[in-house]
Motif scaffolding. Structure first.
Motif, PDB file in Angstrom:
ATOM      1  N   VAL A  88      48.399  38.845  49.814  1.00 21.67           N
ATOM      2  CA  VAL A  88      48.347  40.308  49.722  1.00 21.67           C
ATOM      3  C   VAL A  88      47.461  40.688  48.538  1.00 21.67           C
ATOM      4  O   VAL A  88      47.321  39.914  47.591  1.00 21.67           O
ATOM      5  CB  VAL A  88      49.750  40.935  49.532  1.00 21.67           C
ATOM      6  N   PRO A  89      46.888  41.888  48.568  1.00 23.76           N
ATOM      7  CA  PRO A  89      46.148  42.360  47.398  1.00 23.76           C
ATOM      8  C   PRO A  89      47.090  42.492  46.195  1.00 23.76           C
ATOM      9  O   PRO A  89      48.299  42.736  46.359  1.00 23.76           O
ATOM     10  CB  PRO A  89      45.620  43.726  47.822  1.00 23.76           C
ATOM     11  N   THR A  90      46.552  42.362  45.005  1.00 22.69           N
ATOM     12  CA  THR A  90      47.372  42.443  43.796  1.00 22.69           C
ATOM     13  C   THR A  90      48.171  43.734  43.743  1.00 22.69           C
ATOM     14  O   THR A  90      49.351  43.731  43.395  1.00 22.69           O
ATOM     15  CB  THR A  90      46.474  42.298  42.548  1.00 22.69           C
ATOM     16  N   ARG A  91      47.567  44.830  44.086  1.00 28.73           N
ATOM     17  CA  ARG A  91      48.259  46.130  44.057  1.00 28.73           C
ATOM     18  C   ARG A  91      49.510  46.096  44.932  1.00 28.73           C
ATOM     19  O   ARG A  91      50.568  46.588  44.534  1.00 28.73           O
ATOM     20  CB  ARG A  91      47.310  47.232  44.520  1.00 28.73           C
ATOM     21  N   ASP A  92      49.418  45.518  46.125  1.00 26.09           N
ATOM     22  CA  ASP A  92      50.577  45.429  47.019  1.00 26.09           C
ATOM     23  C   ASP A  92      51.635  44.482  46.453  1.00 26.09           C
ATOM     24  O   ASP A  92      52.840  44.755  46.553  1.00 26.09           O
ATOM     25  CB  ASP A  92      50.161  44.952  48.409  1.00 26.09           C
ATOM     26  N   LEU A  93      51.197  43.365  45.872  1.00 24.68           N
ATOM     27  CA  LEU A  93      52.138  42.416  45.281  1.00 24.68           C
ATOM     28  C   LEU A  93      52.964  43.107  44.196  1.00 24.68           C
ATOM     29  O   LEU A  93      54.197  43.012  44.184  1.00 24.68           O
ATOM     30  CB  LEU A  93      51.381  41.225  44.711  1.00 24.68           C
ATOM     31  N   VAL A  94      52.315  43.822  43.305  1.00 28.31           N
ATOM     32  CA  VAL A  94      53.014  44.501  42.216  1.00 28.31           C
ATOM     33  C   VAL A  94      53.932  45.587  42.767  1.00 28.31           C
ATOM     34  O   VAL A  94      55.090  45.719  42.339  1.00 28.31           O
ATOM     35  CB  VAL A  94      52.018  45.069  41.183  1.00 28.31           C
ATOM     36  N   ARG A  95      53.447  46.368  43.717  1.00 25.86           N
ATOM     37  CA  ARG A  95      54.257  47.439  44.303  1.00 25.86           C
ATOM     38  C   ARG A  95      55.536  46.881  44.922  1.00 25.86           C
ATOM     39  O   ARG A  95      56.631  47.398  44.705  1.00 25.86           O
ATOM     40  CB  ARG A  95      53.439  48.196  45.356  1.00 25.86           C
ATOM     41  N   VAL A 153      40.909  30.031  37.268  1.00 21.76           N
ATOM     42  CA  VAL A 153      41.391  31.327  37.752  1.00 21.76           C
ATOM     43  C   VAL A 153      42.710  31.088  38.474  1.00 21.76           C
ATOM     44  O   VAL A 153      42.937  30.027  39.067  1.00 21.76           O
ATOM     45  CB  VAL A 153      40.378  32.078  38.642  1.00 21.76           C
ATOM     46  N   TRP A 154      43.563  32.097  38.436  1.00 16.02           N
ATOM     47  CA  TRP A 154      44.945  31.958  38.877  1.00 16.02           C
ATOM     48  C   TRP A 154      45.358  33.079  39.816  1.00 16.02           C
ATOM     49  O   TRP A 154      44.830  34.190  39.758  1.00 16.02           O
ATOM     50  CB  TRP A 154      45.880  31.990  37.656  1.00 16.02           C
ATOM     51  N   SER A 155      46.350  32.779  40.646  1.00 15.17           N
ATOM     52  CA  SER A 155      47.048  33.757  41.475  1.00 15.17           C
ATOM     53  C   SER A 155      48.447  33.925  40.912  1.00 15.17           C
ATOM     54  O   SER A 155      48.924  33.105  40.124  1.00 15.17           O
ATOM     55  CB  SER A 155      47.180  33.243  42.913  1.00 15.17           C
ATOM     56  N   HIS A 156      49.109  34.976  41.370  1.00 14.47           N
ATOM     57  CA  HIS A 156      50.510  35.187  41.055  1.00 14.47           C
ATOM     58  C   HIS A 156      51.316  34.998  42.341  1.00 14.47           C
ATOM     59  O   HIS A 156      50.949  35.528  43.390  1.00 14.47           O
ATOM     60  CB  HIS A 156      50.747  36.591  40.513  1.00 14.47           C
ATOM     61  N   LEU A 157      52.403  34.260  42.234  1.00 16.75           N
ATOM     62  CA  LEU A 157      53.304  33.997  43.351  1.00 16.75           C
ATOM     63  C   LEU A 157      54.632  34.663  43.043  1.00 16.75           C
ATOM     64  O   LEU A 157      55.211  34.431  41.978  1.00 16.75           O
ATOM     65  CB  LEU A 157      53.492  32.486  43.518  1.00 16.75           C
ATOM     66  N   VAL A 158      55.109  35.518  43.954  1.00 14.83           N
ATOM     67  CA  VAL A 158      56.362  36.245  43.743  1.00 14.83           C
ATOM     68  C   VAL A 158      57.203  36.230  45.010  1.00 14.83           C
ATOM     69  O   VAL A 158      56.718  35.914  46.096  1.00 14.83           O
ATOM     70  CB  VAL A 158      56.122  37.718  43.318  1.00 14.83           C
TER      71      VAL A 158
END
Length: 85
Positions: free
Chosen positions: A65-72, A15-20
């Motif tokens: 952060v939650p995924t939704r916040d990361l994308v936003r 399983v993976w996370s996204h780093l931005v």
């Protein structure tokens, strides 16, 4: 700011996370180098981070952060690069 979402994305038996970054790609690439994430982990606008590195990346300064916040925040920064664009 460097952001990471929870490790919930399945792939390659992990399983993976996204780093931005919500500032620049330069900030993102420099942080990835600092924590030892290989360049091959970069995918359009983020790095894929395996779950076993999640705590290490946070300890190095990434903000969870939650995924939704990361994308936003990625979209708001203008750094979002969708597949096919």
């Amino acid at each position: 700011m460097i952001l990471i979402d929870p490790p919930i994305w399945p792939g390659w038996n992990r399983v993976w996370s996204h780093l931005v970054s919500d500032e620049s790609y330069e900030e993102l690439h420099a942080f990835a180098r600092k924590v030892g994430i290989p360049e091959r982990g970069f995918d359009r606008d983020h790095y894929d981070v395996p779950s076993d590195k999640y705590d290490e990346v946070i300890a190095a300064g990434a903000t969870p952060v939650p995924t939704r916040d990361l994308v936003r925040r990625l979209i708001a920064s203008g750094l979002r690069h969708r597949k096919g664009t």
